[in-house]
Design an enzyme around this catalytic site. Structure first.
Site, short mmCIF file in Angstrom:
data_model
loop_
_atom_site.label_atom_id
_atom_site.label_comp_id
_atom_site.label_asym_id
_atom_site.label_seq_id
_atom_site.Cartn_x
_atom_site.Cartn_y
_atom_site.Cartn_z
N ASP A 46 23.10 71.70 -0.13
CA ASP A 46 22.74 73.02 0.38
C ASP A 46 23.94 73.61 1.12
OD1 ASP A 46 19.90 73.30 -0.30
OD2 ASP A 46 19.62 71.58 1.03
N LYS A 209 6.80 89.26 32.55
CA LYS A 209 5.57 89.08 33.31
C LYS A 209 4.52 90.05 32.76
CE LYS A 209 3.66 89.04 37.98
NZ LYS A 209 2.48 89.82 37.61
N HIS A 600 46.02 99.59 13.89
CA HIS A 600 46.98 100.32 13.07
C HIS A 600 46.37 101.66 12.64
CE1 HIS A 600 49.85 96.88 11.92
NE2 HIS A 600 49.02 96.40 12.85
N ASP A 620 63.69 98.28 9.86
CA ASP A 620 63.48 96.85 9.69
C ASP A 620 64.83 96.17 9.52
OD1 ASP A 620 62.60 94.33 9.14
OD2 ASP A 620 61.50 94.84 7.32
N ASP A 707 62.08 101.85 6.04
CA ASP A 707 60.77 101.75 5.39
C ASP A 707 59.99 103.03 5.67
OD1 ASP A 707 58.32 101.10 4.38
OD2 ASP A 707 58.04 99.27 5.57
N ARG A 724 50.52 92.30 18.93
CA ARG A 724 50.81 91.83 17.58
C ARG A 724 50.34 90.39 17.46
NH1 ARG A 724 54.00 95.46 14.94
NH2 ARG A 724 52.75 94.66 13.21
#
Length: 788
Positions: A46, A209, A600, A620, A707, A724
């Site tokens: 299972d 109650k 993002h 980059d 980029d 990050r």
């Protein structure tokens, strides 16, 4: 209607050791799975996956295969309770599923999408993190029979693992709880002691109650008798309930509970009960059972409360028995539950020790706490004890044709809450009380409207002062302007938002060995939120979730998922099936509960998906490129963009690179912006080929890849102040150009230094970002070689 109805209808819980289970909520950030070997009439395995408070279950006759080529039939069965993930034992002969059941593997699982939607469409992809089963898997629905699926292993590091069965061992047969004993003819009920406040802590559970008649029900074969608290036999008055008790699966029992009448809202009322009995309408009565003292020849009075209640829950399993109901308990903080009961106007709660026996007297192991009135009041000050650094009490007022003093409240303030209030409010004091007040020792005054408090109390004096006030919670409200002062900027995160943060497993390390916990992440976003939210709210957003404790298991979440917190919505568009939107602080602060580390956002808002309001250029750097070179290159690009009429801002990425972000006036399309950005990067690479490249496949050694893919419909970049998903949890931090030039080495921020800088500065380097919105002129396009 409970999701466990089918599971419970197949079992007789007074004869099987299987868990009855309760309706529960799952933590979507920590979902469990279990693989069990079931030696029933037909031996099988299972597989069970936790989702929405139950275990979704499939019977796998041949067991899972870690070879992707071997697809195994998996037959969907009824949902099982969460308790079943730890169940091992022997199901007796004659009962459903009779045979020995043992656990083969357990662990966590992570859906790779929206699991409920994926199950509905017949294709669920997920990752398992067990000791034997790991990596990616898929359940694929077969056409035809709705119960038939295929279980398929994905190709990854988990391929080929050998699944070992648990070692065969004798399953211990535990004696039934309690001690042999005769069914008592009568029994005095246990009575609670009155208390002012509900207790907190792991040793207590809490029940609602009821406002009715306490009743002991004695079942002996076909004879049912019902006795009042004083021992009077009132069976004749409750005759319509007798047949319902005879449906219970027992020979003898002694049950403690309350007979009530309910209004249309389900609330109980003693007046309504008396009217119902006077009219002879006993068929409208309901019995709420909350304790079991004797069952089938065994005295349970010396057993712990939770053992007695578990047996009682098994005895009353059928939700269709609307006249005999099990009175469930809540295993939560008594203070929080009591506050909610007061808000709802219910009678109160009874708090009970989990381990206490049942005794025929008034005890302090049961505590009765009656409802208070609840109101929201303006905090106009606080008091302190001599030389103390925490708030001793709050000074309160209410607006009745103008503010007036209504008293002080100190009860209900925990030490941590009192310290935090002192730290927060001591920076906001004003010299004089804003309303007339009596003499108060060590008062400190604050501007009305800064803070409101939710207060419980029991009536008022003739002068309107609250009696027995206690603090339930807080709500921040817009401050009342004072003559001669500028009204402060509206806060995005209110005290109520902070108070409503709920975390399971707050001490769990986000990444193994990092020393940073789930609570640390939540507190970081709570403290940085005022600065971060303007860049994040009401934008399509992609999240990075890290729910397993391993960086390698972090994944992008672009679509909705089960359990989304209030304040986070899903939207659709003709070009995007679905995306996430954070609407307010509640949603933002609720996401760390689901293992969210990174945010993002897109370069547009949901109000105008066709026109970006900024564009992002990602710098980059290749390995070995000095920080000074990267900073000088960024300054060169800034000069180029400024000359084209495009002011630019700079942000660290939390990695080795930088983001250059240009604010736009939303007058231009994605195509125009992306065309310009590509041409600008190409022109920069052409002018300085030893420094820049716009080719993702080109060598980056000693160069910077420009980029442009952070800007475009459906693409995103890390938000300012986003953590990050690295072991050190660096921060994508907006900085000034002066700060960039002043550092000879790489600028790095983490969750501590980022908060310190923002809180000390009171503003960030991008405060005037929106003031510099511009557009890409035809001249700018021509300058980078594009014909307009």
């Amino acid at each position: 209607m409970t999701k466990l109805r089918q599971y419970r209808s197949k079992r007789r819980f007074t004869r099987t050791p299987e868990p009855f289970g309760t309706d529960a909520a799952s933590d979507p950030e920590a979902l469990a799975f279990v693989l069990q070997h079931h030696m029933a009439k037909r031996v099988h395995f299972d597989l069970r996956l936790e989702l929405e408070g139950v275990l979704k279950s499939w019977a796998v006759p041949e067991g899972p295969s870690t070879d992707p080529a071997h697809r195994r039939l998996a037959i969907a069965t009824e949902d099982h309770p969460l308790d079943y993930a730890t169940f091992e034992g022997e199901i007796p002969q004659g009962q459903y599923g009779a045979g020995v059941l043992r656990i083969v593997d357990r662990g966590a699982w992570v859906p790779l999408g929206d699991p409920e939607a994926d199950l509905a469409r017949g294709e669920l992809k997920f990752r398992l993190n067990g000791s034997q089963l790991s990596g990616g898997w898929m359940l694929k629905k077969l056409p035809g029979d709705k119960a038939d699926w295929l279980l398929i292993k994905e190709r990854d590091q988990g391929v080929g693992a050998r699944i070992r069965l648990p070692r065969r061992r004798a399953v211990p047969k535990l004696p039934p709880p309690g001690h042999p004993g005769d069914l008592p003819l009568k029994m005095r009920p246990q009575l609670p002691t009155s208390a002012e406040f509900a207790p907190d802590g792991d040793g207590w559970v809490h029940e609602i109650k009821y406002d009715g008649y306490r009743t002991m029900v004695r079942i002996d074969g076909d004879a049912v008798r019902m006795f009042t608290r004083q021992g009077l036999d009132w069976t004749d008055r409750y005759q319509a309930l007798v047949s319902h008790f005879l449906e219970l699966d027992c020979e003898t029992a002694l049950i403690d509970g309350e007979i009530v009448a309910q209004d249309a809202r389900g609330a109980t009322s003693l007046d309504l009960l008396q009217e119902t009995l006077s009219a002879g309408h006993d068929h409208e009565l309901v019995f709420y059972a909350f304790d079991l003292i004797h069952l089938d020849g065994r005295d349970l009075s010396r057993e712990p409360l939770l053992t007695r209640k578990a047996l009682l829950r098994r005895l009353i399993p059928d939700e269709d028995m609307i006249r005999v109901q099990y009175s469930d308990h809540l295993d939560t903080e008594g203070r929080d539950l009591f506050a909610q009961i007061c808000r709802m106007g219910l009678e109160g709660i009874v708090s009970k020790s989990k381990t206490a026996p049942y005794v025929q007297s008034r005890t302090k192991s049961w505590l009765k706490v009656k409802r208070f009135d609840v109101g929201t009041f303006t905090v106009i000050g606080f008091t302190t004890k001599a030389s103390a650094s925490h708030a001793a009490s709050l000074i309160l007022a209410e607006d009745v044709d103008g503010l007036r003093y209504v008293g002080r409240a100190g009860s209900g303030l925990s030490n941590a809450m009192a310290r935090d209030l002192y730290t927060e409010l001591s920076q906001r004091t004003i010299p004089e009380p804003p309303v007339p007040v009596p003499k108060i020792d060590n008062p400190h005054w604050i501007e009305p409207g800064r803070l409101t408090a939710e207060i419980s109390y029991r009536g008022r004096s003739t002068k309107g002062v609250l009696r027995q006030p206690a603090v339930i919670g807080f709500a921040n409200s817009a401050p009342t302007p004072v003559a001669g002062r500028a009204a402060p900027q509206r806060r995005l995160i209110r005290d109520r938002d902070l108070a409503n943060i709920r975390l399971t497993n707050p001490d769990r390390e986000m990444f193994e060995g990092s020393g940073v916990t789930k609570l640390d992440i939540a507190l970081y976003y709570a403290r940085i939120g005022e600065a971060m939210l303007p860049d994040l709210l009401n934008r399509p957003v992609t999240l990075i979730r890290c729910p397993t404790g391993k960086i390698a298991d972090c994944f992008y979440q672009r679509h909705g998922f089960s359990g989304l917190p209030d304040g986070v919505d899903t939207m659709g568009d003709r070009r995007a099936d679905e995306f996430l939107v954070i609407r307010d602080a509640r949603g933002f602060l609720g996401l760390p509960q689901f293992g969210v580390v990174e945010f993002h956002p897109w370069d547009c808002t949901i109000r105008d998906l066709d026109h970006p309001d900024r564009m992002t250029l990602d710098l980059d750097p290749g390995e070995g490129l000095a920080w000074a070179v990267l900073a000088a290159a960024a300054e060169d690009l800034r000069t180029r963009l400024d000359a084209l009429g495009l002011p630019v801002f700079v942000r660290t990425t939390g990695g080795r690179g930088l983001h250059l972000v240009v604010p736009l006036d939303q007058s231009q399309s994605w195509d125009r912006v992306k065309t310009f950005l590509k041409a600008f990067a190409k022109a920069a690479a052409r002018d300085a080929p030893r420094l820049f490249t716009d080719n993702v496949q080109a060598s980056r050694k000693g160069r910077i890849y420009l980029d442009v893919n952070r800007t475009g419909f459906g693409t995103s970049a890390a938000a300012s102040y986003s953590l990050r998903s690295k072991e050190s949890f660096p921060v994508a931090m907006p900085i000034s150009w002066d700060a960039l030039k002043s550092k000879a080495t790489r600028i790095e921020f983490n969750r501590v230094s980022a908060v310190d800088l923002v809180e000390k500065a009171g503003a960030d380097a991008w405060d005037d970002f929106k003031k510099h919105r511009s557009n890409i002129s035809p001249g700018a396009l021509r300058a980078v070689g594009v014909r307009d």
